[in-house]
Design a protein around this motif. Structure first.
Motif, PDB file in Angstrom:
ATOM      1  N   VAL A  67       0.838  -1.200   0.000  1.00  0.00           N
ATOM      2  CA  VAL A  67       0.000   0.000   0.000  1.00  0.00           C
ATOM      3  C   VAL A  67       0.877   1.256   0.000  1.00  0.00           C
TER       4      VAL A  67
ATOM      5  N   ILE B 179       0.995   4.120  -2.908  1.00  0.00           N
ATOM      6  CA  ILE B 179       0.749   5.534  -2.618  1.00  0.00           C
ATOM      7  C   ILE B 179       1.921   6.379  -3.122  1.00  0.00           C
ATOM      8  N   CYS B 180       3.128   5.896  -2.899  1.00  0.00           N
ATOM      9  CA  CYS B 180       4.309   6.635  -3.382  1.00  0.00           C
ATOM     10  C   CYS B 180       4.306   6.753  -4.900  1.00  0.00           C
TER      11      CYS B 180
ATOM     12  N   VAL C  21       1.540   9.391  -5.824  1.00  0.00           N
ATOM     13  CA  VAL C  21       1.946  10.747  -5.475  1.00  0.00           C
ATOM     14  C   VAL C  21       3.050  11.227  -6.418  1.00  0.00           C
TER      15      VAL C  21
END
Length: 157
Positions: free
Chosen positions: A20, A24-25, A28
């Motif tokens: 997860v 997310i990285c 972003v």
């Protein structure tokens, strides 16, 4: 080795957390990169549009055989207007409208007296120590806007 980190997930919860966080990285970083690219495209489009306008003006002036003196004056005025457009205009600062009228008058006086006193009449009037309320009255009633004009343009016709 030196500086190496050997940390691995030990169970399925840690593995899911690592996946997860990695996702997310990735999202972003993708959004951040897309924002940078969009900004560069916007800058490039604005520059291209401005260059197109300048080229159309040059072509028109050349086609109509406008004198170099007039062309020079036109480019100076356009450059001056462009610089003026980049500066803050009072109408765009909404908080000024919320100021009390006396404070707004003092602000206008400080902003416009420097400009008005460049004119010989107002410069002499301001230096003479005559009634300062008359100057404030002039500023309150008339000196509330900036205008772009050519130095050879008639103001009082």
């Amino acid at each position: 080795g030196f500086g190496g980190t050997y940390v691995y997930p030990d169970n399925s919860i840690e593995s899911a957390f690592a996946v997860v966080v990695a996702m997310i990285c990735v999202v972003v970083m993708t959004l951040w990169l897309a924002d940078i690219v969009t900004t560069f495209v916007w800058i490039n489009d604005n520059r291209r549009e401005q260059n197109k306008k300048v080229q159309l003006m040059k072509d028109y002036l050349q086609q109509k055989e406008v004198s170099f003196e007039l062309q020079d004056r036109m480019w100076l005025v356009l450059k001056h207007m462009d610089q003026k457009n980049r500066s803050q205009v009072e109408d765009s600062v909404s908080l000024i409208k919320d100021l009390p009228s006396m404070l707004k008058l003092e602000l206008h006086a400080e902003v416009f007296v420097r400009v008005l006193t460049r004119h010989p009449f107002f410069g002499t009037y301001g230096a003479s120590g005559a009634d300062p309320l008359a100057m404030y009255n002039l500023i309150r009633k008339r000196a509330t806007h900036s205008y772009n004009i050519d130095s050879k343009q008639e103001v009082f016709a």
